[in-house]
Write an enzyme that holds these catalytic residues in place. Sequence first.
Site, PDB file in Angstrom:
ATOM      1  N   GLU A 159       0.694  -1.137   0.225  1.00 41.70           N
ATOM      2  CA  GLU A 159      -0.103   0.098   0.062  1.00 41.70           C
ATOM      3  C   GLU A 159       1.003   1.339   0.102  1.00 41.70           C
ATOM      4  OE1 GLU A 159      -0.648  -2.798   1.877  1.00 41.70           O
ATOM      5  OE2 GLU A 159      -2.545  -3.059   1.043  1.00 41.70           O
ATOM      6  N   HIS A 206      -9.415  -6.904  10.372  1.00 39.06           N
ATOM      7  CA  HIS A 206      -9.642  -6.512   8.970  1.00 39.06           C
ATOM      8  C   HIS A 206     -11.113  -5.991   9.328  1.00 39.06           C
ATOM      9  CE1 HIS A 206      -6.785  -9.316   8.146  1.00 39.06           C
ATOM     10  NE2 HIS A 206      -6.784  -8.859   6.888  1.00 39.06           N
TER      11      HIS A 206
END
Lengths: 337, 376
Positions: free
Chosen positions: A70, A139
């Site tokens: 990322e 998550h």
Amino acid sequence: VPQKSFRQALNEALHHEMKRDPRVVVLGEDIAGGAGASGEQDAWGGAFGVTKGLLGAFGPSRVRDTPISEGAFIGAAAGAAMTGLRPVAEIMFIDFLGVCLDQIANQAAKFRYMFGGKAVTPLVIRASYGAGTRSASQHSQALYPILTHIPGLKVVIPSDPYDAKGLLIQAIRDDDPVVFLENKLLYDTIDDVPDGAYTIPFGEAKILRDGRDATIVAIGRMTLFARKAAETLASEGIDCAVVDPRTSSPLDEETILELAGETGRLVIVDEANPRCGLAADISSIVAEKAFGALKAPILKVTAPHTPVPYAPNLEAAYLPDAERIADAVRRSFAYRK
Amino acid sequence: VIAMTARIQAITMPKWGMTMTEGMLVAWLAREGDRIVAGQEIMEVETEKITNVVESQSAGLIRRLVVQEGMTAPVGGLLAVLAENDAPEDELEAFIRGYARPIASENAKRAAPTARLISSGQYALNVLSVGEGPATPVVLIHGFGGDSSAWLFNQEALSVARSVHAVNLPGHGGSAPAGSSGLDDMVAAVIATMTALNVDKAHLVGHSLGGAVALAIAASARDRIPSLSLLAPVGLGSEISAAYVDGFLAADRRKPMRDALACLFANGERVSPEMVENALRSKRLDETCTALGSVAATLVDHGRQAIDLRRLLSSIAVPSLVIWGEKDAIVPIRHADGLPASVKIERLADVGHMPMMEAASAVNRALSAHFETAEP
């Protein structure tokens, strides 16, 4: 007006804008290919299927799979935005914010300011958020308070398919970096969504229900529970307004203050953790600017100050629900000055 | 609205407009213990357009107001109970408890008629058709920035013995823009659509800009138009509220849109949040936004009306009715002065630019009577 899912509404928004403007590109993990789909093109459309079909329509130069890094691809997107493209980057889960926060907070969010307004950064970062899918602590978070805290970012949290499409098109046409957060459990919700392109301005709350006795502020998926609570309360003779800010930055303070002032009672629902959260922020604004109009203390219904649990019973207890919201409104009525 | 039993009568939530499944009771205009007469205004109900006053259809003593102000009830749901004093309390209680609560379902909303795209040559207009029967069809034409839902309170009432087609002008309500959005383009599009619908002759009803379109159609297709009805039409004078047109075009948020729409009504506070939301949803579309700018240029030029059809109304020999609200703040009612003596004029007190909504019953009666006199 045709009925479409939240996922489909987002997909249409991307199609519209990529067709309208050749500078719009999308990039992210598995948005073109797919995990475990060796050699197969457009297998996944991203972890939640939002970008499905873009590869075929716009080709591999505008729909790019990235490595699982990322920091690299958000940095690439920020640079591309500053040098003329309009990238839409996808972070699978907002929980991965930590590994690219420098690119977002210190780079993209600062360019306009530090370059004296001579640079614009038309960057959109899409990410899923939220608990309720047994995805455990890494998550499942709702990290928008961290992003809302950073000046220079706009933060969008749509609650239904109609808003999702209009707000995403607005985000892509916006010249500032926008973080666009999608609750995982909203992707399959259905609503009226026009076929054409349209935009919804940032900073305007949506009044989901008018009411004169109490105001419930809720964002993202929490609006579903707030509406349900309002229905329950209506059958008890308590008439609640429900308002969805839609964007946490900019925040439509005016509408919230107006409704809180009119009803005198305010309950704020947020699935983020409570400390320094959106609910706390809104609460402080109303306490400061509409204190005299309040008939009872402002109440917050949020997740507790814990990681998101994996155990199903604990995860259910972690998230706000309609019953807890209705209880808060009742407590607000039980209070007497 | 009123259901009868032997001695107890129910006042229920009326159905206003084809898509209404539930309504909010905004205010009671009568109290428990009041004796009401038929035709008396007893409550205000919010619809998807405006809050409107509901007249009682029967007489009696109000014993119970079942639904509080601010609460929502499904169409047909019990709102209040009428009974004489000799009806005992327990009988009233049993009546209220036993009253079947209708379900305001999404299915009912989906079952309402929906518009369909009618293609005719270069035009594609979205048309909402209701009703059938032997009488001459009616074509309804809305105004600038509106759509076929402008006739929400009229279309069903007018369709007792005929089909009633509410067209959406080019660039409005899902219809494709036509040419340069000039008056000629709109006229040609509606005529072509009538032909595609197999509507040879039709009573034309036009509101505001739609009035000018209707008048121009009557002039160019005289044989197809047995009667003409113009509601607060443009084209009969030079004044128009350019501030309204500009305000509507600029409004992209709730408050400015509500302020703009409020100008349309004698009582602007009656505009419902749903009407504001629907206007925003329509105007936000890229295609609508572009088209409306062109239509506005057709309508207004330097603050004055850009369409002048006043001489046409004198020259055509079509039976014509003009309906105007005395409190019209968009197109002044004085444009109805000095029209040919053959034109019937209906002036409505306490009504603004939207008589078909604000005075729906009066407008429906006037239109039906006008159609009757002009039936072949």
